[in-house]
Scaffold this motif. Structure first.
Motif, PDB file in Angstrom:
ATOM      1  N   LEU A   1     -26.595  74.093  55.160  1.00  0.00           N
ATOM      2  CA  LEU A   1     -26.084  74.378  53.974  1.00  0.00           C
ATOM      3  C   LEU A   1     -25.279  73.231  53.250  1.00  0.00           C
ATOM      4  O   LEU A   1     -24.838  73.150  52.054  1.00  0.00           O
ATOM      5  CB  LEU A   1     -25.051  75.526  53.774  1.00  0.00           C
ATOM      6  CG  LEU A   1     -25.965  76.975  54.148  1.00  0.00           C
ATOM      7  CD1 LEU A   1     -25.039  78.116  54.167  1.00  0.00           C
ATOM      8  CD2 LEU A   1     -27.283  77.321  53.088  1.00  0.00           C
ATOM      9  N   ARG A   2     -25.325  72.105  54.097  1.00  0.00           N
ATOM     10  CA  ARG A   2     -24.528  70.963  53.479  1.00  0.00           C
ATOM     11  C   ARG A   2     -25.245  70.278  52.535  1.00  0.00           C
ATOM     12  O   ARG A   2     -26.682  70.159  52.671  1.00  0.00           O
ATOM     13  CB  ARG A   2     -23.865  70.063  54.738  1.00  0.00           C
ATOM     14  CG  ARG A   2     -22.557  70.303  54.773  1.00  0.00           C
ATOM     15  CD  ARG A   2     -22.195  69.739  56.048  1.00  0.00           C
ATOM     16  NE  ARG A   2     -21.552  70.746  57.200  1.00  0.00           N
ATOM     17  CZ  ARG A   2     -21.735  70.715  58.394  1.00  0.00           C
ATOM     18  NH1 ARG A   2     -22.231  70.051  58.895  1.00  0.00           N
ATOM     19  NH2 ARG A   2     -21.303  71.575  58.882  1.00  0.00           N
ATOM     20  N   GLY A   3     -24.559  69.374  51.778  1.00  0.00           N
ATOM     21  CA  GLY A   3     -25.359  68.745  50.618  1.00  0.00           C
ATOM     22  C   GLY A   3     -26.579  68.092  50.869  1.00  0.00           C
ATOM     23  O   GLY A   3     -26.648  67.298  51.888  1.00  0.00           O
TER      24      GLY A   3
ATOM     25  N   LEU B   1     -30.341  72.551  52.084  1.00  0.00           N
ATOM     26  CA  LEU B   1     -30.291  73.807  51.181  1.00  0.00           C
ATOM     27  C   LEU B   1     -28.872  74.079  50.680  1.00  0.00           C
ATOM     28  O   LEU B   1     -28.053  74.505  51.064  1.00  0.00           O
ATOM     29  CB  LEU B   1     -30.604  75.012  52.284  1.00  0.00           C
ATOM     30  CG  LEU B   1     -31.968  75.068  52.872  1.00  0.00           C
ATOM     31  CD1 LEU B   1     -32.345  76.143  53.672  1.00  0.00           C
ATOM     32  CD2 LEU B   1     -33.168  74.394  52.050  1.00  0.00           C
ATOM     33  N   ASP B   2     -28.942  73.324  49.295  1.00  0.00           N
ATOM     34  CA  ASP B   2     -27.562  73.332  48.797  1.00  0.00           C
ATOM     35  C   ASP B   2     -27.066  74.560  47.830  1.00  0.00           C
ATOM     36  O   ASP B   2     -26.199  74.639  47.228  1.00  0.00           O
ATOM     37  CB  ASP B   2     -27.404  72.119  48.487  1.00  0.00           C
ATOM     38  CG  ASP B   2     -27.762  71.737  46.937  1.00  0.00           C
ATOM     39  OD1 ASP B   2     -28.721  72.557  46.783  1.00  0.00           O
ATOM     40  OD2 ASP B   2     -27.068  70.962  46.372  1.00  0.00           O
ATOM     41  N   LYS B   3     -27.983  75.606  47.833  1.00  0.00           N
ATOM     42  CA  LYS B   3     -27.867  76.812  47.122  1.00  0.00           C
ATOM     43  C   LYS B   3     -27.821  77.978  47.874  1.00  0.00           C
ATOM     44  O   LYS B   3     -29.149  78.016  48.437  1.00  0.00           O
ATOM     45  CB  LYS B   3     -28.493  76.895  45.781  1.00  0.00           C
ATOM     46  CG  LYS B   3     -28.113  75.911  44.702  1.00  0.00           C
ATOM     47  CD  LYS B   3     -27.478  76.746  43.150  1.00  0.00           C
ATOM     48  CE  LYS B   3     -26.812  75.724  42.634  1.00  0.00           C
ATOM     49  NZ  LYS B   3     -26.974  75.575  41.196  1.00  0.00           N
ATOM     50  N   LEU B   4     -26.755  78.921  47.884  1.00  0.00           N
ATOM     51  CA  LEU B   4     -27.022  80.045  48.550  1.00  0.00           C
ATOM     52  C   LEU B   4     -27.103  81.145  47.549  1.00  0.00           C
ATOM     53  O   LEU B   4     -26.087  81.389  46.995  1.00  0.00           O
ATOM     54  CB  LEU B   4     -25.709  80.082  49.363  1.00  0.00           C
ATOM     55  CG  LEU B   4     -25.620  81.359  50.431  1.00  0.00           C
ATOM     56  CD1 LEU B   4     -26.656  81.338  51.539  1.00  0.00           C
ATOM     57  CD2 LEU B   4     -24.356  81.392  51.378  1.00  0.00           C
ATOM     58  N   LEU B   5     -28.360  81.741  47.428  1.00  0.00           N
ATOM     59  CA  LEU B   5     -28.250  82.744  46.271  1.00  0.00           C
ATOM     60  C   LEU B   5     -28.576  84.137  46.850  1.00  0.00           C
ATOM     61  O   LEU B   5     -29.442  84.351  47.729  1.00  0.00           O
ATOM     62  CB  LEU B   5     -29.732  82.376  45.581  1.00  0.00           C
ATOM     63  CG  LEU B   5     -29.768  81.022  44.823  1.00  0.00           C
ATOM     64  CD1 LEU B   5     -31.148  80.885  44.028  1.00  0.00           C
ATOM     65  CD2 LEU B   5     -28.416  80.983  43.768  1.00  0.00           C
ATOM     66  N   TYR B   6     -27.563  85.118  46.145  1.00  0.00           N
ATOM     67  CA  TYR B   6     -27.786  86.507  46.796  1.00  0.00           C
ATOM     68  C   TYR B   6     -28.778  87.236  46.062  1.00  0.00           C
ATOM     69  O   TYR B   6     -28.832  87.572  44.819  1.00  0.00           O
ATOM     70  CB  TYR B   6     -26.311  87.136  46.651  1.00  0.00           C
ATOM     71  CG  TYR B   6     -26.179  88.424  46.989  1.00  0.00           C
ATOM     72  CD1 TYR B   6     -26.556  88.886  48.299  1.00  0.00           C
ATOM     73  CD2 TYR B   6     -25.547  89.359  46.167  1.00  0.00           C
ATOM     74  CE1 TYR B   6     -26.683  90.266  48.760  1.00  0.00           C
ATOM     75  CE2 TYR B   6     -25.391  90.857  46.618  1.00  0.00           C
ATOM     76  CZ  TYR B   6     -25.688  91.232  47.728  1.00  0.00           C
ATOM     77  OH  TYR B   6     -25.603  92.284  48.472  1.00  0.00           O
ATOM     78  N   VAL B   7     -29.763  87.979  46.831  1.00  0.00           N
ATOM     79  CA  VAL B   7     -30.306  89.060  46.300  1.00  0.00           C
ATOM     80  C   VAL B   7     -30.100  90.430  46.435  1.00  0.00           C
ATOM     81  O   VAL B   7     -30.561  90.825  47.545  1.00  0.00           O
ATOM     82  CB  VAL B   7     -32.015  88.687  46.625  1.00  0.00           C
ATOM     83  CG1 VAL B   7     -33.055  89.504  46.165  1.00  0.00           C
ATOM     84  CG2 VAL B   7     -32.398  86.995  46.528  1.00  0.00           C
ATOM     85  N   PRO B   8     -29.574  91.006  45.648  1.00  0.00           N
ATOM     86  CA  PRO B   8     -28.958  92.364  45.945  1.00  0.00           C
ATOM     87  C   PRO B   8     -29.831  93.689  45.834  1.00  0.00           C
ATOM     88  O   PRO B   8     -30.809  93.383  45.294  1.00  0.00           O
ATOM     89  CB  PRO B   8     -27.744  92.540  44.849  1.00  0.00           C
ATOM     90  CG  PRO B   8     -28.407  91.821  43.520  1.00  0.00           C
ATOM     91  CD  PRO B   8     -29.292  90.852  44.278  1.00  0.00           C
ATOM     92  N   LEU B   9     -29.462  94.745  46.303  1.00  0.00           N
ATOM     93  CA  LEU B   9     -29.927  95.907  46.144  1.00  0.00           C
ATOM     94  C   LEU B   9     -29.990  96.111  44.537  1.00  0.00           C
ATOM     95  O   LEU B   9     -28.830  95.934  44.067  1.00  0.00           O
ATOM     96  CB  LEU B   9     -29.389  96.873  46.607  1.00  0.00           C
ATOM     97  CG  LEU B   9     -29.728  97.557  48.360  1.00  0.00           C
ATOM     98  CD1 LEU B   9     -28.836  98.282  48.648  1.00  0.00           C
ATOM     99  CD2 LEU B   9     -31.460  97.818  48.372  1.00  0.00           C
TER     100      LEU B   9
ATOM    101  N   ILE C   1     -30.198  61.785  39.757  1.00  0.00           N
ATOM    102  CA  ILE C   1     -29.510  62.790  40.570  1.00  0.00           C
ATOM    103  C   ILE C   1     -30.558  63.412  41.686  1.00  0.00           C
ATOM    104  O   ILE C   1     -31.687  63.614  41.479  1.00  0.00           O
ATOM    105  CB  ILE C   1     -29.183  64.082  39.767  1.00  0.00           C
ATOM    106  CG1 ILE C   1     -30.250  64.777  38.713  1.00  0.00           C
ATOM    107  CG2 ILE C   1     -27.625  64.259  39.486  1.00  0.00           C
ATOM    108  CD1 ILE C   1     -29.660  65.977  38.121  1.00  0.00           C
ATOM    109  N   ALA C   2     -30.231  63.156  43.069  1.00  0.00           N
ATOM    110  CA  ALA C   2     -30.912  63.518  44.032  1.00  0.00           C
ATOM    111  C   ALA C   2     -31.249  65.095  44.040  1.00  0.00           C
ATOM    112  O   ALA C   2     -30.195  65.853  43.801  1.00  0.00           O
ATOM    113  CB  ALA C   2     -30.148  63.217  45.316  1.00  0.00           C
ATOM    114  N   SER C   3     -32.257  65.212  43.999  1.00  0.00           N
ATOM    115  CA  SER C   3     -32.864  66.984  44.014  1.00  0.00           C
ATOM    116  C   SER C   3     -32.505  67.339  45.411  1.00  0.00           C
ATOM    117  O   SER C   3     -32.925  66.766  46.512  1.00  0.00           O
ATOM    118  CB  SER C   3     -34.091  67.121  43.564  1.00  0.00           C
ATOM    119  OG  SER C   3     -35.022  66.613  44.005  1.00  0.00           O
ATOM    120  N   PRO C   4     -31.794  68.530  45.519  1.00  0.00           N
ATOM    121  CA  PRO C   4     -31.709  69.341  46.908  1.00  0.00           C
ATOM    122  C   PRO C   4     -33.052  69.589  47.485  1.00  0.00           C
ATOM    123  O   PRO C   4     -33.962  69.756  46.855  1.00  0.00           O
ATOM    124  CB  PRO C   4     -30.822  70.321  46.670  1.00  0.00           C
ATOM    125  CG  PRO C   4     -31.278  70.502  45.195  1.00  0.00           C
ATOM    126  CD  PRO C   4     -31.509  69.300  44.414  1.00  0.00           C
ATOM    127  N   ALA C   5     -32.955  69.813  48.719  1.00  0.00           N
ATOM    128  CA  ALA C   5     -34.263  70.112  49.580  1.00  0.00           C
ATOM    129  C   ALA C   5     -34.795  71.504  49.179  1.00  0.00           C
ATOM    130  O   ALA C   5     -35.970  71.716  49.358  1.00  0.00           O
ATOM    131  CB  ALA C   5     -34.092  69.897  50.797  1.00  0.00           C
TER     132      ALA C   5
END
Ligand code: ATP
Length: 268
Positions: free
Chosen positions: A170-172, A175-183, A46-50
């Motif tokens: 953000l395409r395959g 940077l293929d994960k968008l992670l939310y860091v909340p208050l 599996i190709a690892s994302p950037a």
């Protein structure tokens, strides 16, 4: 602090970071494991994302997380603030982007942390774009796509404004994960305070749960909690004590205010 743009292994560890347990798990699986145990991934082809893009309100731990990932992977860390790479001279900004990546490859395993990514890759064709930013977006995409040969270089990017970033980033495979860091919630504030006071001599009477649930700390970010701990310690020092007591925290809660307005909090 360390000079920006230079590669070193950061000192920040998971123990310095309160709450954000899900985030720690995601980053472990997506970046730390592939660096520490590449064989496990290669075997499955599996190709690892950037890399990943962290987003959310300011002062909630994005930079800390990126540094802790590098520390846990024993990887070098290159920190770049988006606006600093922009140069009005034609070709200079793209050159800077290429230089960041070639320096990272030379010091692999390496994490590149792009803070304020929105300044670097605004949506093409949008209001805030011009020839410089269009060319920078293209060169960054090229670097992310050229990651076949990159091996042990990962990108962690951060922004307060994911809505104005060029979606191509953000395409395959990029940077293929968008992670939310909340208050933080009130319970998460307790966990963050625990991380922040690890090296502070405390009196028995200090009640972190009470501080986290105090109305005066409503809407506090991790950075605001950091200011609160600092202000409490300062009060103890200036009153000639060797430990911080609940009274010092009470004093500090009258002086430190949330950095985000109620309206701003709702926009995240
Ligand atoms: P910005 O968007 O402004 O760059 P950020 O999300 O990158 O902010 P950090 O730089 O990681 O925020 O956090 C700033 C400071 O706030 C940290 O140095 C630390 O003192 C404190 N802090 C923030 N979040 C946490 C957390 N989850 N645990 C412990 N400390 C925290």
């Amino acid at each position: 602090g360390k000079r920006e743009g230079f590669a070193t292994i950061p000192q920040v560890t998971w123990d310095d970071i309160g709450a954000l347990d899900e985030m720690k798990k995601e980053l472990t699986n997506n970046i730390i494991l592939p660096i520490l145990e590449p064989g496990r991934f290669e075997a499955f082809n599996i190709a690892s994302p950037a890399g990943v893009l962290l987003y959310g309100p300011p002062g909630c731990g994005k930079t800390l997380l990126a540094k802790a990932v590098a520390n846990a992977s024993k990887a070098n860390f290159i920190s770049v603030k988006g606006p600093e790479l922009l140069n009005k001279y034609v070709g200079e900004s793209e050159k800077s982007v290429r230089q960041v990546f070639s320096r990272a490859k030379a010091s692999a395993p390496c994490i590149i942390f792009f803070d304020e990514l929105d300044a670097l890759v605004p949506k093409r064709g949008g209001d805030s774009t011009n020839q410089v930013t269009e060319r920078v977006v293209n060169s960054l995409l090229a670097e992310l796509d050229g990651f076949e040969g990159r091996k042990q270089v990962y990108v962690i990017a951060a922004t307060n404004r994911p809505d104005i970033i060029d979606p191509a980033i953000l395409r395959g495979g990029r940077l293929d994960k968008l992670l939310y860091v909340p208050l933080p919630t009130n319970d998460e504030k307790v966990s963050i305070l625990e991380a922040l006071i690890r090296k502070t001599p405390l009196e028995q009477d200090v009640n972190l749960k009470q501080i986290a649930h105090d109305k005066r700390t409503d809407g506090f970010s991790g950075a605001d909690l950091g200011s609160l701990v600092k202000e409490s310690a300062l009060n103890a020092i200036l009153t000639g004590k060797k430990t911080v007591c609940m009274g010092d925290f009470n004093h500090a809660m009258n002086k430190v205010f949330p950095s985000l307005s109620q309206k701003d909090r709702k926009s995240y």
